[in-house]
Design an enzyme around this catalytic site. Structure first.
Site, mmCIF file in Angstrom:
data_model
loop_
_atom_site.group_PDB
_atom_site.id
_atom_site.type_symbol
_atom_site.label_atom_id
_atom_site.label_comp_id
_atom_site.label_asym_id
_atom_site.label_seq_id
_atom_site.Cartn_x
_atom_site.Cartn_y
_atom_site.Cartn_z
ATOM 1 N N CYS A 327 0.825 -1.206 0.000
ATOM 2 C CA CYS A 327 0.000 0.000 0.000
ATOM 3 C C CYS A 327 0.864 1.263 0.000
ATOM 4 O O CYS A 327 1.520 1.569 -0.989
ATOM 5 C CB CYS A 327 -0.978 -0.040 1.170
ATOM 6 S SG CYS A 327 -2.354 1.116 0.990
ATOM 7 N N HIS A 427 -3.651 -5.484 1.128
ATOM 8 C CA HIS A 427 -3.397 -5.803 2.534
ATOM 9 C C HIS A 427 -3.878 -7.229 2.824
ATOM 10 O O HIS A 427 -4.765 -7.746 2.152
ATOM 11 C CB HIS A 427 -4.160 -4.845 3.446
ATOM 12 C CG HIS A 427 -3.608 -3.456 3.478
ATOM 13 N ND1 HIS A 427 -2.386 -3.149 4.030
ATOM 14 C CD2 HIS A 427 -4.132 -2.286 3.042
ATOM 15 C CE1 HIS A 427 -2.178 -1.851 3.940
ATOM 16 N NE2 HIS A 427 -3.215 -1.302 3.337
#
Length: 482
Positions: A327, A427
């Site tokens: 991310c 994630h």
């Protein structure tokens, strides 16, 4: 409602364990936290985000995640200001002093969400925030006694004996609260006891005599609680291990986010996750340098440069080591990050990335929140997880050498031409057992074969057993009846 004498006294895990305990009895249970502060968040099925602790509690209760389980989530962006998420969606940013003026209208959202959960549950287990005795913040409170009184919810107060001073903490809370707030408290629990419980019989009796509250339990320390996903950075640091094996180095930045991505790696016997604190170099013997998520990517990238970690990362790559960015970490690995709208500060800011991937990122006002699944492009290994990010990343690395192909048709991430550097927006990558085994094989480590989901559920079941033994759960159930 489980309130505490302070932060980190074990409220979150007590609620998670009680959720599993009552759910196993066939009771429809829902977790609820009016206001949370954490950069460790989870994506809900209804397309929003809530604190990671409420996600774990929902899992313990065996129910889907909902934005109504945590209607107000504060995500710190600086030492004095936070993003404010209301019922799963960003409502704006506020400094600490400004936030106080938000509370009256936020209470409306809090009570709305609590009412919705109450309609679908036999029992709602509510978690307070911080300390119940913060009388300086009592006016307009939505997180502790302000909520309890507005919703008419009985309170159990928890103290942590492991940190010391638990008798004074519990008796002192009784002393500083006004009578109307004290009337909401129906009992107390002493958490994280070590040693012979008989030695604290007099302590429990003294607390009860001084406060007028019945003792509902003396809970011994539950060691495996540290293996469950942590809510904040304090939990991250408390879970350090130094067991040897293949080294994964993780630089710890001020606004690190969604660091539970690391937890499945910690469960691998052949892996050591080393958290690199400010001032320390990244170890030359690391097999993988992992850049985790960030709440403020540009500021955390500047911090990485201040520590000299950018030099260490590039040296690691030259030695043949692998680098993975998740991310915000993925955004940092690119050529440049632009913030034309001032998402992370001053509008028009731009910063050079680490230059290890041929991509650039533009921070956008739209936030992507969704569960995803797919396969890695190079070897068709399944992956699953969730996206939670602001920003669009593009460039030759993303189109010509993507990391994954998602089931929704999108490409994700990028891989360097030599295969040593990878970035992805997904994630929860390592919670997928097959994807975790893939990465360990690439790094030359032996996978254990553990099922991470099964491991978490086993710990939750044992936590529930532990609480059933040491807490008067029948009395809790009785006091919840209306």
């Amino acid at each position: 409602m489980i309130q505490g004498t302070g932060s980190n006294v074990g409220k979150s895990l007590l609620v998670a364990g009680l959720c599993r305990l009552f759910a196993r009895r066939g009771i429809r249970v829902r977790p609820f936290k009016p206001q949370n502060m954490s950069n460790n968040a989870a994506v809900t099925e209804d397309g929003g985000e809530i604190g990671r602790a409420q996600a774990l509690q929902a899992r313990a209760a065996g129910v889907p995640l909902s934005v109504h389980m945590n209607p107000v989530l504060l995500k710190p962006q600086s030492d004095i200001g936070s993003q404010v998420i209301v019922q799963g969606r960003m409502a704006g940013t506020a400094k600490a002093r400004e936030y106080q003026s938000w509370k009256p209208r936020l209470m409306e959202a809090v009570l709305d969400s609590f009412g919705r959960l109450s309609k679908e549950a036999d029992l709602v287990l509510v978690e307070g925030a911080g300390s119940a005795s913060e009388v300086n913040l009592r006016a307009g409170d939505i997180a502790n006694m302000g909520f309890a009184r507005a919703a008419g919810v009985p309170v159990v107060l928890v103290g942590d004996i492991d940190r010391g001073g638990v008798i004074a903490s519990l008796v002192g809370t009784r002393a500083v609260l006004d009578e109307a707030d004290n009337a909401m408290i129906r009992g107390f629990i002493v958490n994280r006891f070590r040693g012979d419980p008989v030695l604290f019989d007099d302590g429990m009796r003294f607390i009860s005599e001084r406060t007028g509250w019945p003792a509902l339990g003396l809970v011994p320390h539950f060691q495996d609680a540290a293996r469950l996903p942590a809510e904040d950075g304090l939990g991250l640091r408390r879970k350090l291990n130094h067991k040897g094996g293949m080294l994964v180095a993780v630089p710890v930045t001020p606004r690190i986010a969604n660091f539970d991505d690391l937890d499945p790696l910690r469960e691998e016997p052949d892996v050591e996750v080393a958290l690199i604190e400010p001032g320390d170099p990244i170890p030359a013997e690391a097999s993988l340098v992992l850049l985790p998520g960030s709440k403020t990517t540009i500021d955390d990238l500047l911090f990485i440069r201040e520590q000299g970690w950018d030099i260490d990362i590039k040296a690691h790559r030259r030695r043949g080591g692998r680098v993975l960015g998740l991310c915000g970490g993925y955004q940092m690995l690119g050529q440049r990050i632009d913030d034309p709208h001032g998402i992370e500060g001053e509008a028009g800011r731009s910063i050079d990335g680490l230059g290890l991937l041929d991509v650039t990122t533009i921070l956008t006002e739209r936030k992507r929140l969704e569960a995803v699944s797919g396969i890695t492009v190079t070897d068709d290994v399944p992956l699953s997880g969730y996206e939670m990010h602001i920003g669009e990343t593009s460039g030759p690395g993303a189109t010509g050498r993507p990391f994954a192909r998602l089931e929704n048709g999108r490409l994700d991430g990028a891989v360097s031409a030599d295969g040593q550097v990878t970035g992805t927006y997904v994630h929860g990558l390592f919670a997928n057992d097959r994807q975790r085994r893939r990465w360990l094989a690439l790094l030359g480590a032996q996978a254990s074969g553990v099922s991470y989901d099964a491991l978490v559920d086993d710990i939750l079941n044992r936590l529930a057993d532990h609480l059933e033994t040491h807490i008067d759960s029948e009395r809790l159930w009785t006091m919840s009846a209306r």
